[in-house]
Structure formats: structure tokens, C-alpha cells
Scaffold this motif. Structure first.
Motif, PDB file in Angstrom:
ATOM      1  N   LYS A  40      31.629  32.665 -40.547  1.00 29.56           N
ATOM      2  CA  LYS A  40      31.738  32.001 -41.855  1.00 29.56           C
ATOM      3  C   LYS A  40      32.540  30.710 -41.753  1.00 29.56           C
ATOM      4  O   LYS A  40      32.144  29.671 -42.294  1.00 29.56           O
ATOM      5  N   SER A  45      25.378  30.710 -41.273  1.00 26.11           N
ATOM      6  CA  SER A  45      24.913  31.633 -42.303  1.00 26.11           C
ATOM      7  C   SER A  45      23.750  32.509 -41.847  1.00 26.11           C
ATOM      8  O   SER A  45      23.204  33.274 -42.635  1.00 26.11           O
ATOM      9  N   TYR A  67      30.082  37.869 -46.493  1.00 21.28           N
ATOM     10  CA  TYR A  67      30.452  36.601 -45.847  1.00 21.28           C
ATOM     11  C   TYR A  67      29.342  35.550 -46.001  1.00 21.28           C
ATOM     12  O   TYR A  67      29.370  34.525 -45.335  1.00 21.28           O
ATOM     13  N   ASP A  68      28.384  35.845 -46.873  1.00 25.29           N
ATOM     14  CA  ASP A  68      27.239  34.953 -47.118  1.00 25.29           C
ATOM     15  C   ASP A  68      26.458  34.689 -45.836  1.00 25.29           C
ATOM     16  O   ASP A  68      26.020  33.558 -45.570  1.00 25.29           O
ATOM     17  N   ILE A  69      26.279  35.747 -45.051  1.00 21.71           N
ATOM     18  CA  ILE A  69      25.548  35.639 -43.793  1.00 21.71           C
ATOM     19  C   ILE A  69      24.302  36.516 -43.838  1.00 21.71           C
ATOM     20  O   ILE A  69      24.357  37.678 -44.235  1.00 21.71           O
TER      21      ILE A  69
END
Length: 291
Positions: A40, A45, A67-69
């Protein structure tokens, strides 16, 4: 930032044995979160994980949305008994067992299947790969089985014979591909296979003392020659660093890999567009059949 198209969250880039100890009794959430945080912070991403026997990559995928991944994994890699691959997965002795492992990976929620068709670079014998590569007919059947179950196939493969067998079998991505020749690159260019060279698994070893630079430099130069040919012939290529391997850190590994590509091919829009196309092919194909 580009995505990381080849990682192993269970390894730490420092000490393989110590890393394994942390997960052998169950995936260590704290460590996995630390690695996800590293991605992150690096602005990454998308991560594609080649799997492990401990459930670490499966847990990482579960945690990654925090973690917006976008995290994809094979759950574990599949290798033939007696051949290289036990450090990242499970073994089979015949194709029926292989099929059962494909189904097991699916039950664990695997987004794709990873197979091991050859060994590693033999640093003690220039130009050689450890072990014996799987027979091309067997590789073809393995890929066919995985495809019939709806999965894309990621293939750990090195050496001319192994690479040609994997491409002919129709693997969706070829990982490493050390010691390829020009014919292999031409085959790649004429195929749907995306090559993920993982250059920094060797480049980052320079000066660390594990191997002498005189051993590493010819390997590095050969990889650079092949990358240049792949760019000329417009084979599909994507960035992946094998993050977690020795001296290849989570988050920074893919930054190092992109730096290596630019040192070989120059910094240009053509390079970036080429790599975006390769990454988009990975993102499109390597997803669970339910999507």
C-alpha cells in the motif's frame, strides 16, 4: 504504479527458513498485514501471488481489500513428486492426483493454477537448470486439465526445453524463463503467453556475497538480451519481481523490477504501454472462474 504480478507473501526477502517458521503452524496475520502495508505504501494496488503450503496467500487475499489491494492467488503451487516445488506447494504422482489438486485449489478459492515444470537456475553450472524438466506431453495434459476446470495457468519454467513445452501447452503466463533462446522468444511473440521475467531475483544478488558476481553477470546479461528481443518482437510481458525471494522485498521488489526494465530498454511511453498491456492481460485472465 504497476502491479506486482509475481509475489510470495509468506516469504520475507531476508531469511526463507525463518519466514517459514512464522507460518508453519498457521498463517501469521501480523506478518501478512505488514507485507500488505508495504504494498500500500508503495502505491501498488494489484498483487498476484504464486501460492504457498501454509495458507498465507489465501489469508492475504482475504485481508487485502482493507488495504485497497486486488489480491489474486493460486492458493498453492503444484509440482510433480521428486521435482522442484515443495517450498511453495503440493505434489502429485499422476495426472489423476494433479486433477484432484486443481479441484482442491479451487475449493480453497484459488483464482488460477500455478504449476512447476522445471527446476531453478544452477548457479554452480552456468547455463544449466536444476533437475529434470517435465515431459512436454505431461505439461500439455496439466494445462489442459486446469483450463477445462476454468483456470488460467501460471508456470514456473526455465530453460529452452521447458519454455518451449510450456508455450506449446498454452500456459497463460511463463514465470522466470531463464536461459531462453531466440526461438523461444519468437514462440512467445506468436502465442497468448505472458512472460514475467523476474529480473531482480538475480540482479539484486549482486554484491550480497551469496554468489560471486562473476557467476551472476552472465545470467543477468542473458536475461537482458532476451528482454530486448521480447520488446523488439512485441511478445507479451508483465512486471513481477518474485517478491519475498532473497533480496527482493515486498513493495520495493516491483520498483526494482521496473528500474531494471528501464535500464535495459530505456524510459519511454512505448515501454510503459507495452507493460500495461501485459499487466492487463494478467488481470483479465487470472481471476477465479466464478467472476
Amino acid at each position: 504504479m504497476f502491479g506486482e504480478c509475481h509475489a510470495h507473501i509468506f516469504m520475507d526477502g531476508i531469511n526463507y527458513r525463518e519466514a517459514v517458521k512464522c507460518h508453519k503452524d498457521g498463517a501469521d496475520e501480523k506478518i501478512i498485514r505488514e507485507h500488505l502495508e508495504a504494498y500500500k505504501k508503495a502505491g501498488i494496488s494489484f498483487v498476484r501471488d504464486g501460492g504457498d503450503p501454509y495458507g498465507a496467500s489465501v489469508l492475504a487475499r482475504k485481508l487485502a481489500p482493507e488495504y485497497d489491494i486486488d489480491y489474486r492467488t493460486s492458493a498453492f503451487a503444484i509440482h510433480k513428486a521428486g521435482h522442484y516445488g515443495s517450498i511453495v506447494g503440493k505434489s502429485f504422482t499422476d495426472l489423476k492426483e494433479f486433477h484432484n489438486l486443481v479441484l482442491e485449489a479451487g475449493r480453497q478459492g484459488a483464482d488460477f493454477i500455478k504449476i512447476m515444470t522445471t527446476g531453478l537456475l544452477d548457479f554452480a553450472d552456468q547455463g544449466k537448470v536444476t533437475g529434470t524438466p517435465l515431459d512436454k506431453k505431461e505439461v500439455c495434459e496439466m494445462v489442459h486439465i486446469a483450463h477445462e476446470e476454468g483456470f488460467a495457468v501460471m508456470s514456473h519454467t526455465n530453460g529452452v526445453y521447458g519454455v518451449q513445452a510450456a508455450i506449446e501447452a498454452g500456459v497463460d503466463s511463463l514465470e522466470h524463463g531463464n536461459y531462453m533462446d531466440e526461438e523461444c522468444i519468437s514462440m512467445l511473440a506468436d502465442s497468448r503467453t505472458v512472460w514475467v521475467p523476474t529480473l531482480v531475483t538475480v540482479r539484486n544478488l549482486r554484491g550480497c556475497g551469496r554468489y560471486e558476481d562473476r557467476v551472476l553477470i552472465p545470467i543477468i546479461r542473458k536475461a537482458e538480451e532476451n528482454l530486448f528481443l521480447a520488446f523488439q518482437k512485441k511478445a507479451q510481458v508483465a512486471l513481477g519481481s518474485d517478491a519475498g525471494a532473497y533480496m527482493v522485498m515486498h513493495g520495493n521488489g516491483i520498483v526494482d523490477e521496473y528500474t531494471a526494465f528501464r535500464s535495459v530498454l530505456g524510459d519511454s511511453d512505448d515501454l510503459e504501454n507495452w507493460l500495461r498491456q501485459g499487466e492487463n492481460a494478467i488481470k483479465t485472465r487470472f481471476r477465479h472462474p466464478r467472476f
